[in-house]
Write a protein that holds these residues in place. Sequence first.
Motif, PDB file in Angstrom:
ATOM      1  N   CYS A  77      24.945  29.583  64.340  1.00 56.78           N
ATOM      2  CA  CYS A  77      23.396  29.243  63.881  1.00 56.78           C
ATOM      3  C   CYS A  77      23.005  28.010  63.666  1.00 56.78           C
ATOM      4  O   CYS A  77      24.009  27.015  63.355  1.00 56.78           O
ATOM      5  N   ILE A  78      21.788  27.874  63.932  1.00 58.39           N
ATOM      6  CA  ILE A  78      21.336  26.489  62.981  1.00 58.39           C
ATOM      7  C   ILE A  78      20.378  27.092  62.062  1.00 58.39           C
ATOM      8  O   ILE A  78      19.534  27.914  62.124  1.00 58.39           O
ATOM      9  N   ILE A  79      20.197  26.218  60.876  1.00 64.31           N
ATOM     10  CA  ILE A  79      19.460  26.647  59.744  1.00 64.31           C
ATOM     11  C   ILE A  79      18.069  26.219  59.820  1.00 64.31           C
ATOM     12  O   ILE A  79      17.998  24.972  60.168  1.00 64.31           O
ATOM     13  N   GLU A  80      17.346  27.057  60.059  1.00 65.32           N
ATOM     14  CA  GLU A  80      15.716  26.589  60.554  1.00 65.32           C
ATOM     15  C   GLU A  80      15.107  26.208  59.148  1.00 65.32           C
ATOM     16  O   GLU A  80      14.387  25.425  59.157  1.00 65.32           O
ATOM     17  N   GLN A  81      15.065  27.250  58.196  1.00 63.74           N
ATOM     18  CA  GLN A  81      14.535  26.921  56.780  1.00 63.74           C
ATOM     19  C   GLN A  81      15.287  27.306  55.690  1.00 63.74           C
ATOM     20  O   GLN A  81      15.873  28.484  55.735  1.00 63.74           O
TER      21      GLN A  81
ATOM     22  N   LYS B  87      24.182  22.951  61.961  1.00 64.06           N
ATOM     23  CA  LYS B  87      24.756  23.825  62.931  1.00 64.06           C
ATOM     24  C   LYS B  87      25.852  24.409  62.132  1.00 64.06           C
ATOM     25  O   LYS B  87      26.872  23.830  61.668  1.00 64.06           O
ATOM     26  N   ILE B  88      25.859  25.930  62.128  1.00 63.31           N
ATOM     27  CA  ILE B  88      26.860  26.428  61.034  1.00 63.31           C
ATOM     28  C   ILE B  88      27.740  27.541  61.997  1.00 63.31           C
ATOM     29  O   ILE B  88      26.907  28.255  62.785  1.00 63.31           O
TER      30      ILE B  88
ATOM     31  N   GLY C 212      30.612  32.853  59.971  1.00 64.47           N
ATOM     32  CA  GLY C 212      31.402  33.246  58.780  1.00 64.47           C
ATOM     33  C   GLY C 212      31.824  32.136  57.871  1.00 64.47           C
ATOM     34  O   GLY C 212      31.991  32.154  56.900  1.00 64.47           O
ATOM     35  N   GLU C 213      30.907  30.887  58.141  1.00 65.40           N
ATOM     36  CA  GLU C 213      30.753  29.749  57.296  1.00 65.40           C
ATOM     37  C   GLU C 213      29.751  29.990  56.047  1.00 65.40           C
ATOM     38  O   GLU C 213      28.952  30.599  56.458  1.00 65.40           O
ATOM     39  N   PRO C 214      30.112  29.798  54.778  1.00 66.09           N
ATOM     40  CA  PRO C 214      29.302  30.081  53.774  1.00 66.09           C
ATOM     41  C   PRO C 214      28.125  29.164  54.079  1.00 66.09           C
ATOM     42  O   PRO C 214      27.831  28.057  54.451  1.00 66.09           O
ATOM     43  N   ILE C 215      26.883  30.002  53.602  1.00 71.44           N
ATOM     44  CA  ILE C 215      25.580  29.182  53.566  1.00 71.44           C
ATOM     45  C   ILE C 215      25.202  29.013  52.049  1.00 71.44           C
ATOM     46  O   ILE C 215      24.704  27.869  51.851  1.00 71.44           O
ATOM     47  N   LEU C 216      25.289  29.956  51.215  1.00 78.42           N
ATOM     48  CA  LEU C 216      25.199  29.956  49.898  1.00 78.42           C
ATOM     49  C   LEU C 216      25.932  30.918  48.913  1.00 78.42           C
ATOM     50  O   LEU C 216      26.327  31.883  49.412  1.00 78.42           O
ATOM     51  N   ASP C 217      26.025  30.417  47.799  1.00 78.40           N
ATOM     52  CA  ASP C 217      26.845  31.465  46.627  1.00 78.40           C
ATOM     53  C   ASP C 217      25.302  31.615  45.897  1.00 78.40           C
ATOM     54  O   ASP C 217      24.613  31.075  45.647  1.00 78.40           O
ATOM     55  N   PHE C 218      25.497  32.853  45.403  1.00 73.72           N
ATOM     56  CA  PHE C 218      24.715  33.623  44.235  1.00 73.72           C
ATOM     57  C   PHE C 218      25.268  34.183  43.257  1.00 73.72           C
ATOM     58  O   PHE C 218      26.514  34.702  43.199  1.00 73.72           O
ATOM     59  N   ASN C 219      24.853  33.984  42.248  1.00 74.64           N
ATOM     60  CA  ASN C 219      25.465  34.641  40.932  1.00 74.64           C
ATOM     61  C   ASN C 219      24.598  35.868  40.611  1.00 74.64           C
ATOM     62  O   ASN C 219      23.466  36.082  40.181  1.00 74.64           O
ATOM     63  N   LEU C 220      25.341  36.923  40.957  1.00 76.53           N
ATOM     64  CA  LEU C 220      24.818  38.400  40.972  1.00 76.53           C
ATOM     65  C   LEU C 220      24.387  38.927  39.596  1.00 76.53           C
ATOM     66  O   LEU C 220      23.268  39.476  39.522  1.00 76.53           O
ATOM     67  N   ARG C 221      25.357  38.512  38.701  1.00 75.23           N
ATOM     68  CA  ARG C 221      24.992  38.743  37.219  1.00 75.23           C
ATOM     69  C   ARG C 221      23.512  38.389  36.820  1.00 75.23           C
ATOM     70  O   ARG C 221      22.767  38.996  36.242  1.00 75.23           O
ATOM     71  N   LYS C 222      23.363  36.990  37.207  1.00 78.26           N
ATOM     72  CA  LYS C 222      22.064  36.225  36.789  1.00 78.26           C
ATOM     73  C   LYS C 222      20.800  37.080  37.464  1.00 78.26           C
ATOM     74  O   LYS C 222      19.788  37.247  37.235  1.00 78.26           O
ATOM     75  N   MET C 223      21.091  37.255  38.705  1.00 82.24           N
ATOM     76  CA  MET C 223      20.122  38.000  39.521  1.00 82.24           C
ATOM     77  C   MET C 223      19.680  39.457  39.023  1.00 82.24           C
ATOM     78  O   MET C 223      18.645  39.540  38.783  1.00 82.24           O
ATOM     79  N   LYS C 224      20.817  40.181  38.421  1.00 81.42           N
ATOM     80  CA  LYS C 224      20.444  41.365  37.878  1.00 81.42           C
ATOM     81  C   LYS C 224      19.665  41.209  36.583  1.00 81.42           C
ATOM     82  O   LYS C 224      18.931  42.217  36.137  1.00 81.42           O
ATOM     83  N   GLU C 225      19.945  40.223  35.742  1.00 82.96           N
ATOM     84  CA  GLU C 225      19.360  40.015  34.626  1.00 82.96           C
ATOM     85  C   GLU C 225      18.048  39.471  34.673  1.00 82.96           C
ATOM     86  O   GLU C 225      17.011  39.959  33.927  1.00 82.96           O
TER      87      GLU C 225
END
Length: 124
Positions: A21-25, A68-69, A72-85
Amino acid sequence: MFGEGVAIELSGYQVVAPFDCIIEQLYPTAAQIRIRSAQGIRMQIQLGVKTETMMGNGFRFYVKKGDKIPRGEPILDFNLRKMKENLSSTLSAITILNSDKLKALKGNYLQARAGEDTLLFLYV
C-alpha cells in the motif's frame, strides 16, 4: 462509518500493512491511518475511540505520508495499556472507504494476529 468494514478489539501492540500500500494520510495524534492498495482500494484504520485525546502519546510511527509499504511491514506501534487507561474504548474500526468498488467483503470474526491472519477478505 465511512464504508463497510469490521470493528476489532485490540490485543497486541502493532499495526502492520494488510497489503502492499501507499500511506495516504496519517494523523499526528495516531487516531487514524488511511492507506491505498495498487488496485485503488482505500482503507481507514481508526484506533480506539477518541484516540486524538492522547495527542500521540503511546504511539510510534514507522512510516510517513506517501511511503510505499509492503504487506506485513509495521506502520505503527501502540501502547495498549496506555490506551486502556486513557480511552473509553479500544474498539477499532477497519473501514473500506470505497467499498462500492468491491464485489464483496467478508470479515474474519475469530481472533486475528497482525501479520499472520486475514482480518478481511476483499473481492475485487
